[in-house]
Design an enzyme around this catalytic site. Structure first.
Site, PDB file in Angstrom:
ATOM      1  N   GLY A  16     -19.008   6.199 -12.133  1.00 42.41           N
ATOM      2  CA  GLY A  16     -20.360   5.860 -13.394  1.00 42.41           C
ATOM      3  C   GLY A  16     -20.009   6.771 -14.464  1.00 42.41           C
ATOM      4  CG  ASN A 104     -11.877  -0.742  -4.626  1.00 45.61           C
ATOM      5  OD1 ASN A 104     -11.207  -0.641  -5.259  1.00 45.61           O
ATOM      6  ND2 ASN A 104     -10.864   0.901  -3.885  1.00 45.61           N
ATOM      7  CB  SER A 130      -6.945   1.871 -11.144  1.00 47.38           C
ATOM      8  OG  SER A 130      -5.759   3.190 -10.446  1.00 47.38           O
ATOM      9  CE  LYS A 184      -8.060   0.355  -8.420  1.00 46.96           C
ATOM     10  NZ  LYS A 184      -8.806   0.643  -7.162  1.00 46.96           N
ATOM     11  CG  HIS A 187      -3.573  -0.270  -8.703  1.00 48.23           C
ATOM     12  ND1 HIS A 187      -3.668   0.753  -7.855  1.00 48.23           N
ATOM     13  CD2 HIS A 187      -2.530   1.190  -9.300  1.00 48.23           C
ATOM     14  CE1 HIS A 187      -4.154   1.703  -8.329  1.00 48.23           C
ATOM     15  NE2 HIS A 187      -3.355   2.452  -9.073  1.00 48.23           N
ATOM     16  CG  ASN A 188      -5.855   0.522  -4.937  1.00 46.09           C
ATOM     17  OD1 ASN A 188      -6.238   0.349  -5.818  1.00 46.09           O
ATOM     18  ND2 ASN A 188      -7.294   0.562  -3.986  1.00 46.09           N
ATOM     19  CD  GLU A 191      -3.067   4.811  -4.976  1.00 42.92           C
ATOM     20  OE1 GLU A 191      -3.602   4.132  -5.879  1.00 42.92           O
ATOM     21  OE2 GLU A 191      -3.990   5.387  -4.097  1.00 42.92           O
ATOM     22  CE  LYS A 261     -12.174   6.575   0.242  1.00 45.00           C
ATOM     23  NZ  LYS A 261     -12.883   7.201  -0.752  1.00 45.00           N
ATOM     24  CG  HIS A 453       7.428 -26.503  17.896  1.00 41.01           C
ATOM     25  ND1 HIS A 453       6.156 -27.008  17.207  1.00 41.01           N
ATOM     26  CD2 HIS A 453       7.396 -25.560  18.501  1.00 41.01           C
ATOM     27  CE1 HIS A 453       5.337 -26.472  17.882  1.00 41.01           C
ATOM     28  NE2 HIS A 453       6.034 -25.402  19.353  1.00 41.01           N
ATOM     29  CB  SER A 479       2.443 -33.280  14.504  1.00 45.09           C
ATOM     30  OG  SER A 479       1.336 -32.540  14.911  1.00 45.09           O
TER      31      SER A 479
END
Ligand code: 2AM
Length: 483
Positions: A16, A104, A130, A184, A187-188, A191, A261, A453, A479
């Site tokens: 910030g 985030n 970022s 974002k 993006h992470n 990464e 994280k 199935h 079904s």
């Protein structure tokens, strides 16, 4: 106090603070606020001394300082803190005012908040930020999404403070509601994949080729001059040659147990939720999980045998070039998968995503910044409707050129017992994606055999039927449904 501030920024942690100073550099008057208000005074007295930044000691005071429509950006801890601030801000704001969440946040939260604030006449924007501290201070990659009516009021500020590549800002409108935070998140995830691919290259160089750290550093430096030119390759070069006080490479003293994280995991969860095979990011998350089982691995290493030798006995320079090409081809697959996920999410939520614009936003300012993203941007410029990056002429040619080396690396690594989960999964995806026929016909038969199935015939897609495979039981089918 007169209404003189262009924007308020709540949250004076390092991101910030740096973003405020960056905005100040670009001529905007920023009003700083923080839950613990002593931090406002400290910031004004120290980091922001001599700038145009003003401070507020209550949300009322902060709001009273803002030009209209008011722009309030939060850079606070994701989760409850964001909702708490929104709840306090809502009674203080007027119709048409703008709240931006630069944290985030998880994209579902951003979707919810966009809707809740729209119902109250306020414009909410979830903006991916970022580039870490350095990016926030001198030019981050910014990915704003949410209520589009806010964009004309934010564009001059956000594009001014964002990173620039060839004069173009690494910030553009991403899309509706949670699109900015979704992009974002992907993006992470990418990464995570890029980092794991580099680790696999390093593992092969260290173990199969027994290269010294200075030599490995040199190889990464050379790679950084070509098509792999990127921030992560560059820092890897620096890390590998970094020596501890005793002259030994520091990297080898670091415990090989990777933390996370959670944003890579979120990407993998989204991939599973929307049924998109984003295998490389998934493997990169699992590779970290496996690494963190350090004690189990240490025990297993004394019990479980591998090949007699993990040393490559061929030409080292030639194999290094094979590794480089394997890394490049795998990286193309990873980005192709990431964009597949974006495309599916766009379909799911009705977002109109600008894929070339997203590549441009990632081109500078963030951790995955690379020359490669310029190639992706060009691919989407050539063909905005491109369904898969692998089908673009440039990337198709690159994969064709690299694939022999890529196969050599995956096969050699398997033979030597060196794990290369991301190189391998990328190749498996490539071979699956380019397959006219896969063995899923047998899966369908098995499902129909044990669970009735049903299956479709090649000759009549869309028409599901059941066979009584054993002659026992009935002919009633379950079904059909897709999980
Ligand atoms: P603080 O300085 O008062 O702790 C990063 O942690 C930023 O988020 C800081 O500005 C911090 O404020 C803020 N933050 C964290 N949790 C918060 C909460 N529950 N309510 C308000 N702000 C919070």
């Amino acid at each position: 106090m007169s209404e003189k501030a262009d924007i308020a920024l709540i949250g004076l942690a390092v991101m910030g603070q740096n973003l405020i100073l960056n905005m100040d550099d670009h001529g905007f008057v920023v009003c700083a606020y923080n839950r613990t208000t002593e931090k406002v005074d400290q910031f004004l007295a120290k980091e922001a001394k001599g700038t145009k930044v003003v401070g507020a000691h209550s949300l009322q005071e902060m709001v009273s300082m803002l030009k209209k429509p008011r722009r309030v950006m939060m850079l606070v801890k994701a989760g409850q803190a964001v909702d708490d601030f929104i709840a306090k801000l809502v009674p203080l704001l007027e119709k048409g005012d703008i709240v931006i969440d630069g944290g985030n946040s998880e994209y579902h939260d951003t979707q919810r908040r966009t809707k809740e604030l729209r119902d109250k006449g306020l414009l909410f924007v979830g903006c991916g930020v970022s580039g870490g501290e350095e990016g926030a201070r001198y030019g981050p990659s910014l990915m704003p999404g949410g209520n589009k009516d806010a964009w004309p009021h934010l564009k001059p500020i956000l594009q001014a403070v964002s990173a620039k590549v060839d004069g173009e800002p690494c910030c553009d409108w991403v899309g509706e509601d949670g699109a900015g935070h979704f992009v974002k998140m992907v993006h992470n995830g990418i990464e995570y994949g890029d980092m794991q691919l580099i680790c696999e290259a390093y593992h092969l160089m260290r173990t199969a080729l027994s290269l010294s750290h200075d030599r490995m550093s040199q190889v990464f430096e050379d790679w950084n001059k070509g098509e792999l030119d990127s921030f992560l390759i560059e820092i890897t070069k620096d890390i590998l040659k970094f020596k501890d006080a005793d002259g030994k490479p520091l990297v080898e003293k670091i415990r090989d147990s990777a933390g996370q994280k959670g944003t890579g995991k979120w990407t993998a969860i989204a991939a599973l939720d929307y049924g998109v095979p984003v295998t490389l990011i998934g493997e990169s998350v699992f590779a970290r999980c496996l690494s963190s089982l350090k004690e189990e691995r240490v025990h297993a290493s004394t019990v479980l045998k591998g090949p007699a030798s993990s040393v490559y006995d061929g030409d080292k320079d030639q194999f290094l070039e094979h590794i480089r090409q394997a890394l490049y081809a795998s990286k193309i697959v990873s980005y192709a998968q990431g964009f597949m996920l974006l495309r599916e999410a766009a379909k799911e939520f009705g977002w109109k995503l600008n894929y070339g614009g997203i590549a441009l936003m990632w081109r500078g300012g963030c951790i995955i910044r690379s020359a490669f993203l310029g190639n992706i941007k060009s691919a989407f410029e050539r063909n905005p409707g491109l369904s898969n990056l692998l089908l673009d002429d440039f990337f198709r040619a690159a994969v064709h050129r690299c694939q022999e080396s890529w196969r050599t690396v995956v096969a050699t690594a398997a033979r030597l017992g060196i794990p290369t989960p991301c190189f391998s999964t990328a190749l498996a995806f490539y071979d699956g994606y380019r397959s006219h026929s896969l063995p899923a016909n047998l899966i369908q038969a098995q499902r129909d055999y044990f669970g009735a199935h049903t299956y479709e015939l090649v000759s009549s897609p869309g028409r599901f039927q059941h066979t009584n495979w054993t002659g026992r039981g009935g002919n009633v089918s379950a079904s059909t449904y897709q999980a």
